[in-house]
Design a protein around this motif. Structure first.
Motif, short mmCIF file in Angstrom:
data_model
loop_
_atom_site.label_atom_id
_atom_site.label_comp_id
_atom_site.label_asym_id
_atom_site.label_seq_id
_atom_site.Cartn_x
_atom_site.Cartn_y
_atom_site.Cartn_z
N GLN A 10 8.55 -6.81 10.62
CA GLN A 10 8.04 -6.58 9.31
C GLN A 10 7.03 -7.75 8.99
O GLN A 10 5.91 -7.48 8.20
N ALA A 20 5.54 3.44 2.59
CA ALA A 20 5.08 2.91 1.24
C ALA A 20 5.81 3.45 0.43
O ALA A 20 6.11 4.90 0.29
N TYR A 22 8.04 2.45 9.01
CA TYR A 22 7.46 1.73 7.74
C TYR A 22 6.87 2.69 6.74
O TYR A 22 6.04 3.67 7.05
N VAL A 36 0.81 -4.80 -3.77
CA VAL A 36 1.79 -4.77 -2.67
C VAL A 36 2.75 -5.64 -2.83
O VAL A 36 2.75 -6.76 -2.83
N GLN A 81 2.96 -7.18 7.62
CA GLN A 81 2.58 -7.96 6.47
C GLN A 81 1.26 -8.83 6.68
O GLN A 81 0.48 -8.95 5.81
N LEU A 115 3.86 5.01 6.48
CA LEU A 115 2.65 4.35 6.93
C LEU A 115 2.29 4.55 8.37
O LEU A 115 3.01 4.60 9.24
N ILE A 162 6.49 -2.07 0.85
CA ILE A 162 6.50 -1.48 2.38
C ILE A 162 7.70 -2.01 3.17
O ILE A 162 7.94 -2.95 3.41
N HIS A 186 -3.68 1.92 6.45
CA HIS A 186 -3.66 0.64 5.85
C HIS A 186 -4.86 0.29 4.94
O HIS A 186 -4.55 -0.29 3.73
#
Length: 281
Positions: free
Chosen positions: A201, A165, A163, A189, A205, A256, A238, A181
């Protein structure tokens, strides 16, 4: 009485020649067996002539269209089955990876198998496995966490990823090479909406939403909408890196911390028409 017996009877009724029919099928014992089953003679037999009895004529007139319809139906089913063997339906969720990888693989496969026709259907992530199980799709691409343990599918891992950014403007954490985080608190975001999210995912989130009290969230209902929002500077995306385009211009991608994802090649063990498809070998 089976369909082969009916075919022999119809042939004899039309040729009125035991010898001609026998050359094609073998007939005498079959006709005798049918007459015993019906309980009446179907043909008058003499040394010089073969003709239908009234019962035989009535039976011929009734059974001929039924038998021909049966044969026509079988031929139609055989034709449909032949077409099905030359058809592969692929379900995609419109990720850039699918478009990039599939375009090359389909061309390569069709070069070796020119009769095969490909059909590509776009569906949201949550519908793909269900359509695969129903036989409506032959191949789909998903992350492994989208697959329940009880799913009746076979899968082949293609690649793993992280994952990340993804953003258009400069942020301090870009220099560090990874994003925690906590770095996302007070930032805008871009999340993927629930209907296109993988379970992994969605969980990520949810964690970010619960742990970061000042997080500002924008939702995108497709990967393309998320990418456009990121490029327009509307927020930080993300996303797993394997969902990103092959080439990114004016965008920064930073892993991430601590979150990994994977993409899986799936093929339904019961419904695959071409079990020897060599995608991504």
């Amino acid at each position: 009485m089976n369909t082969e017996h009916l075919a022999i009877f119809i042939n004899l009724a039309e040729t009125l020649s035991f010898s001609g029919t026998a050359m094609n099928m073998g007939v005498s014992q079959t006709i005798s067996s049918m007459e015993r089953y019906i309980g009446a003679d179907l043909f008058y037999r003499t040394r010089k002539k073969v003709s239908l009895t009234p019962v035989g004529k009535a039976f011929y007139e009734d059974i001929r269209p039924v038998h021909h319809n049966y044969v026509d139906t079988l031929r139609q089913l055989e034709a449909l089955n032949e077409q099905a063997r030359d058809k592969i339906t692929i379900g995609i969720s419109n990720s850039p990876y699918e478009i990039f990888a599939l375009s090359k693989s389909i061309k390569a496969y069709q070069a070796e198998n020119p009769k095969v026709q490909f059909y590509i259907e776009s569906h949201n992530n949550r519908d793909l496995v269900g359509l695969l199980n129903e036989g409506a799709l032959d191949i789909v691409f998903l992350s492994q966490d989208s697959l329940s343990p009880s799913a009746n599918v076979k899968f082949k891992p293609l690649l793993t990823g992280k994952y990340c950014a993804v953003f258009q403007q400069d942020y301090d954490f870009a220099i560090r090479g990874s994003v925690k985080h906590s770095d996302l608190d007070k930032q805008r975001v871009i999340f993927l909406s629930d209907n296109i999210c993988t379970p992994g995912q969605y969980s990520l989130q949810k964690i970010l939403w619960q742990k970061l009290p000042h997080l500002k969230v924008t939702s995108a209902n497709s990967i393309n909408a998320a990418m456009l929002s990121i490029k327009a500077g509307l927020g930080i995306g993300i996303l797993p890196n394997f969902l990103l385009p092959n080439q990114l211009k004016d965008l920064t991608v930073v892993p991430l911390s601590g979150k990994n994802g994977s993409i899986i090649f799936l093929t339904d063990g019961c419904q695959v028409i071409h079990p020897s498809v060599r995608f991504f070998v």
